[in-house]
Design a protein around this motif. Structure first.
Motif, PDB file in Angstrom:
ATOM      1  N   ARG A   1      39.722  18.971  66.662  1.00 22.58           N
ATOM      2  CA  ARG A   1      40.413  18.603  65.420  1.00 22.58           C
ATOM      3  C   ARG A   1      41.901  18.596  65.709  1.00 22.58           C
ATOM      4  O   ARG A   1      42.385  19.314  66.572  1.00 22.58           O
ATOM      5  N   SER A   2      42.655  17.811  64.940  1.00 21.87           N
ATOM      6  CA  SER A   2      44.099  17.803  65.177  1.00 21.87           C
ATOM      7  C   SER A   2      44.873  17.921  63.876  1.00 21.87           C
ATOM      8  O   SER A   2      44.350  17.624  62.799  1.00 21.87           O
ATOM      9  N   ILE A   3      46.109  18.380  64.011  1.00 20.96           N
ATOM     10  CA  ILE A   3      47.072  18.359  62.905  1.00 20.96           C
ATOM     11  C   ILE A   3      48.387  17.833  63.471  1.00 20.96           C
ATOM     12  O   ILE A   3      48.568  17.771  64.697  1.00 20.96           O
ATOM     13  N   THR A   4      49.298  17.451  62.593  1.00 21.00           N
ATOM     14  CA  THR A   4      50.600  16.978  63.061  1.00 21.00           C
ATOM     15  C   THR A   4      51.420  18.165  63.575  1.00 21.00           C
ATOM     16  O   THR A   4      51.196  19.316  63.181  1.00 21.00           O
ATOM     17  N   VAL A   5      52.383  17.867  64.430  1.00 14.19           N
ATOM     18  CA  VAL A   5      53.293  18.921  64.907  1.00 14.19           C
ATOM     19  C   VAL A   5      54.007  19.554  63.705  1.00 14.19           C
ATOM     20  O   VAL A   5      54.184  20.770  63.638  1.00 14.19           O
ATOM     21  N   GLU A   6      54.352  18.717  62.736  1.00 15.19           N
ATOM     22  CA  GLU A   6      55.035  19.225  61.536  1.00 15.19           C
ATOM     23  C   GLU A   6      54.187  20.306  60.843  1.00 15.19           C
ATOM     24  O   GLU A   6      54.689  21.375  60.488  1.00 15.19           O
ATOM     25  N   ASN A   7      52.898  20.037  60.672  1.00 15.77           N
ATOM     26  CA  ASN A   7      52.030  21.042  60.048  1.00 15.77           C
ATOM     27  C   ASN A   7      51.833  22.255  60.944  1.00 15.77           C
ATOM     28  O   ASN A   7      51.714  23.378  60.456  1.00 15.77           O
ATOM     29  N   ALA A   8      51.808  22.026  62.249  1.00 14.91           N
ATOM     30  CA  ALA A   8      51.615  23.140  63.190  1.00 14.91           C
ATOM     31  C   ALA A   8      52.804  24.097  63.163  1.00 14.91           C
ATOM     32  O   ALA A   8      52.658  25.286  63.447  1.00 14.91           O
ATOM     33  N   MET A   9      53.986  23.572  62.822  1.00 17.86           N
ATOM     34  CA  MET A   9      55.194  24.401  62.818  1.00 17.86           C
ATOM     35  C   MET A   9      55.387  25.164  61.509  1.00 17.86           C
ATOM     36  O   MET A   9      56.308  25.963  61.388  1.00 17.86           O
ATOM     37  N   LYS A  10      54.510  24.933  60.534  1.00 18.03           N
ATOM     38  CA  LYS A  10      54.595  25.697  59.283  1.00 18.03           C
ATOM     39  C   LYS A  10      54.164  27.142  59.544  1.00 18.03           C
ATOM     40  O   LYS A  10      53.464  27.417  60.524  1.00 18.03           O
ATOM     41  N   PRO A  11      54.575  28.060  58.673  1.00 17.95           N
ATOM     42  CA  PRO A  11      54.241  29.478  58.962  1.00 17.95           C
ATOM     43  C   PRO A  11      52.770  29.830  58.814  1.00 17.95           C
ATOM     44  O   PRO A  11      52.329  30.841  59.338  1.00 17.95           O
ATOM     45  N   GLU A  12      51.970  28.997  58.114  1.00 19.48           N
ATOM     46  CA  GLU A  12      50.599  29.420  57.786  1.00 19.48           C
ATOM     47  C   GLU A  12      49.590  29.403  58.938  1.00 19.48           C
ATOM     48  O   GLU A  12      48.803  30.344  59.057  1.00 19.48           O
ATOM     49  N   PRO A  13      49.532  28.356  59.765  1.00 18.36           N
ATOM     50  CA  PRO A  13      48.430  28.335  60.745  1.00 18.36           C
ATOM     51  C   PRO A  13      48.456  29.549  61.676  1.00 18.36           C
ATOM     52  O   PRO A  13      49.501  29.932  62.197  1.00 18.36           O
ATOM     53  N   LEU A  14      47.278  30.129  61.842  1.00 19.66           N
ATOM     54  CA  LEU A  14      47.164  31.380  62.591  1.00 19.66           C
ATOM     55  C   LEU A  14      46.150  31.212  63.706  1.00 19.66           C
ATOM     56  O   LEU A  14      45.078  30.634  63.503  1.00 19.66           O
ATOM     57  N   ILE A  15      46.474  31.744  64.866  1.00 23.03           N
ATOM     58  CA  ILE A  15      45.492  31.861  65.943  1.00 23.03           C
ATOM     59  C   ILE A  15      44.882  33.242  65.754  1.00 23.03           C
ATOM     60  O   ILE A  15      45.501  34.250  66.081  1.00 23.03           O
ATOM     61  N   ALA A  16      43.683  33.262  65.154  1.00 26.29           N
ATOM     62  CA  ALA A  16      43.143  34.521  64.635  1.00 26.29           C
ATOM     63  C   ALA A  16      42.099  35.105  65.561  1.00 26.29           C
ATOM     64  O   ALA A  16      41.281  34.384  66.129  1.00 26.29           O
ATOM     65  N   TYR A  17      42.125  36.449  65.694  1.00 25.81           N
ATOM     66  CA  TYR A  17      41.129  37.144  66.516  1.00 25.81           C
ATOM     67  C   TYR A  17      40.382  38.214  65.736  1.00 25.81           C
ATOM     68  O   TYR A  17      39.519  38.896  66.287  1.00 25.81           O
ATOM     69  N   ALA A  18      40.712  38.384  64.454  1.00 27.10           N
ATOM     70  CA  ALA A  18      39.997  39.396  63.663  1.00 27.10           C
ATOM     71  C   ALA A  18      39.790  38.917  62.239  1.00 27.10           C
ATOM     72  O   ALA A  18      40.584  38.133  61.725  1.00 27.10           O
ATOM     73  N   MET A  19      38.692  39.396  61.642  1.00 31.88           N
ATOM     74  CA  MET A  19      38.444  39.154  60.218  1.00 31.88           C
ATOM     75  C   MET A  19      38.046  40.462  59.553  1.00 31.88           C
ATOM     76  O   MET A  19      37.221  41.202  60.101  1.00 31.88           O
ATOM     77  N   ASN A  20      38.648  40.738  58.427  1.00 31.89           N
ATOM     78  CA  ASN A  20      38.395  41.987  57.689  1.00 31.89           C
ATOM     79  C   ASN A  20      38.566  43.202  58.605  1.00 31.89           C
ATOM     80  O   ASN A  20      37.812  44.172  58.519  1.00 31.89           O
ATOM     81  N   GLY A  21      39.535  43.102  59.529  1.00 27.54           N
ATOM     82  CA  GLY A  21      39.877  44.239  60.379  1.00 27.54           C
ATOM     83  C   GLY A  21      38.976  44.448  61.579  1.00 27.54           C
ATOM     84  O   GLY A  21      39.110  45.445  62.292  1.00 27.54           O
ATOM     85  N   GLU A  22      38.053  43.521  61.810  1.00 21.42           N
ATOM     86  CA  GLU A  22      37.157  43.651  62.972  1.00 21.42           C
ATOM     87  C   GLU A  22      37.204  42.381  63.801  1.00 21.42           C
ATOM     88  O   GLU A  22      37.547  41.319  63.281  1.00 21.42           O
TER      89      GLU A  22
END
Ligand SMILES: Nc1nc2c(c(=O)[nH]1)N[C@H]1C(S)=C(S)[C@@H](COP(=O)(O)O)O[C@H]1N2
Ligand SMILES: [Mo]
Length: 393
Positions: free
Chosen positions: A190-211
Motif C-alpha cells: 500500500r502507498s501514501i503520499t510523502v506529504e501524508n507520511a510526514m504528518k505526525p499521525e502515522p506510526l510504525i507500531a510494535y505494540a497494542m494495548n501495552g503488549e
C-alpha cells in the motif's frame, strides 16, 4: 494525553493485579450492575461471531460484547488477503529503501530504543457493513515510532512523492490488464503520499494495548494510520520504499476503490451521470448501535462512531418513528479512537422496536441513510445508518 485519561491509566495500572480489572477495563462505559441483561437483537443472528479461534484466518468482533474503549487482543477483528506470515522477531529487520538519502535497516530492538508515541486508534475494514454485523471494527492503543521521525532521520530525496509499505505476506492473486487476467504472485503493498507520511499521525507500531502485536495484528511491526480504513494499516511490515512514481499495486490501484454516481439519473448508461472513482483512504463517518442493555426499568443503548478524526458534533438515536434524540459521547473518547456513545432509552414499551443512530461531524457532514448512499456502486465504504430491531419483553 488528557489529564483525565492519564488518571484513568493510573487507576487501571493500580488495579492491574485484581480481578476487578476485567470489569473496569478502561472504564468509559457504565459498568454492568448486578441483574443487568442484554436485550437481544431480533433482526440478525446473535451468534455470528466465529469466536476467538487463535490463528483463524479472519475474525469479526461481536459488537454486543463491547464494554470499554480498548478491544482485547483476543477479540480484535482481523482480516487479510493471504496466509499470515510468521516473522521471527529476533532476526526481523525493517528496511527503508529507494529515494532516501541513507537507506537503512532497523531491528525490533532498534525501533524500541527510539522515542515512542501512543495513539488510540479505532478502525474498520472498508468492507465492514450490516452484512458483517459491523464486526470488522475494533479499537486499540498502539505504541510505536513516528514514521515522519524515521524519514527525517534518513533524509527524503526531494523528488520522492510516494511511500510504499510492503508486508511480509504474499500469495497468488488475479491481476487484471484490459481483457486479460493473470494469476501472479503478489506481495501485499500500500502507498501514501510523502506529504501524508510526514504528518505526525502515522506510526510504525510494535505494540497494542501495552503488549507485543499478535500474529493477527501483524507481529512484529505494522503501520498504523489513524483515521484511515483498515487496509492502509499494513501488517507484518517488511519494507518502506520511497519513489517518484505512483505505486499501482493490486491492493492500491484496483481492489480498494469506490465508484459513485454524481449528477444525472445515476442509470449506468446515463451520459449526464459522472462516475467518480476514488481510492479508499480516510474513514467515512459512521455510527453503529452495538448493544442494548436492560438495567432495572431502564434501557441503555451503547454504540460507536468511526471517522477520519474530525471532531464529532453529535450522535443521535431514533426509536421507531420518534424524533432524533441526542446521545452522550463518552469522555474517554479521543481524536482517533472510536467514539463510544450511550443513550438512555426511557419508557421502552413491551414489543418490537427499531433503533437507529446517526452521527454528524463538526464540518456538518451527516451519516447517510441507506437510500442516500444508493448512488455508490461498489460495496466498500458502506457507512449507511444501520437500523436494529429489538424485542422488549
Ligand atoms: N500485510 C498486510 N497488511 C494488511 C492486510 C493484508 O492483507 N496484508 N489487510 C489489510 C486490511 S484489508 C485490513 S481491514 C486490516 C485488518 O487489520 P487487523 O487484522 O489488525 O484488524 O489489515 C490491513 N493490513
Ligand atoms: Mo479491509
Amino acid at each position: 494525553m488528557s489529564h483525565q485519561i492519564s488518571r484513568r491509566e493510573t487507576l487501571r495500572r493500580g488495579l492491574a493485579a485484581t480481578s476487578l480489572l476485567a470489569l473496569l477495563r478502561d472504564l468509559p462505559v457504565p459498568a454492568l450492575a448486578q441483574g443487568d441483561t442484554d436485550v437481544p437483537f431480533t433482526d440478525l443472528p446473535n451468534n455470528f461471531n466465529p469466536g476467538g479461534v487463535p490463528g483463524a484466518a479472519t475474525r469479526q468482533l461481536d459488537i454486543r460484547k463491547i464494554d470499554g474503549m480498548l478491544t482485547p487482543k483476543d477479540q480484535f477483528f482481523t482480516t487479510q488477503h493471504f496466509m499470515k506470515p510468521v516473522v521471527d522477531g529476533a532476526t526481523y529487520k525493517l528496511k527503508f529503501t529507494g529515494m532516501v538519502n541513507k537507506p537503512a535497516e532497523f531491528s525490533l530492538a532498534d525501533l524500541k530504543a527510539m522515542k515512542s508515541t501512543e495513539v488510540v486508534h479505532g478502525f474498520e475494514c472498508s468492507g465492514n457493513s450490516p452484512r458483517a454485523i459491523q464486526g470488522l471494527a475494533s479499537c486499540g492503543r498502539f505504541t510505536g515510532v513516528r514514521l515522519s521521525a524515521v524519514l527525517k532521520q534518513l533524509g527524503v530525496n526531494s523528488k520522492a512523492r510516494e511511500v510504499v509499505f510492503f508486508g511480509a505476506d504474499h500469495g497468488s492473486a488475479d491481476v487484471a490488464f484490459r481483457q486479460q487476467t493473470y494469476k501472479l504472485d503478489q506481495q501485499f503493498g500500500r502507498s501514501i503520499t510523502v506529504e501524508n507520511a510526514m504528518k505526525p499521525e502515522p506510526l510504525i507500531a510494535y505494540a497494542m494495548n501495552g503488549e507485543p502485536l499478535t500474529l493477527n495484528q501483524g507481529f512484529p511491526v505494522r503501520l498504523v494510520m489513524p483515521g484511515w480504513y483498515g487496509v492502509a494499516n499494513v501488517k507484518w511490515l517488511a519494507e518502506v520504499h520511497l519513489q517518484e512514481d505512483r505505486y499501482l499495486g493490486n491492493y492500491q490501484a484496483r481492489w480498494y476503490r469506490t465508484i459513485r454516481g454524481v449528477g444525472g439519473t445515476g442509470k449506468d448508461d446515463d451520459p449526464e451521470t459522472q462516475w467518480v472513482e476514488t481510492e479508499v483512504t480516510h474513514m467515512q463517518l459512521k455510527s453503529v448501535i452495538a448493544r442494548v442493555r436492560k438495567s432495572g426499568n431502564e434501557h441503555q443503548v451503547l454504540g460507536f462512531v468511526l471517522n477520519d478524526g474530525t471532531p464529532i458534533k453529535s450522535v443521535e438515536v431514533k426509536v421507531d418513528d420518534g424524533p432524533w434524540q441526542k446521545a452522550t459521547l463518552e469522555s474517554a473518547n479521543s481524536q482517533f479512537s472510536w467514539k463510544l456513545f450511550t443513550y438512555r432509552w426511557e419508557g421502552a414499551t413491551p414489543g418490537a422496536h427499531t433503533l437507529v443512530s446517526r452521527a454528524t461531524d463538526a464540518n456538518g457532514v451527516v451519516q447517510p441513510t441507506v437510500a442516500e448512499l444508493s448512488r455508490k456502486k461498489t460495496f466498500l465504504e458502506d457507512n449507511s445508518q444501520f437500523p436494529r430491531k429489538v424485542m422488549i419483553a
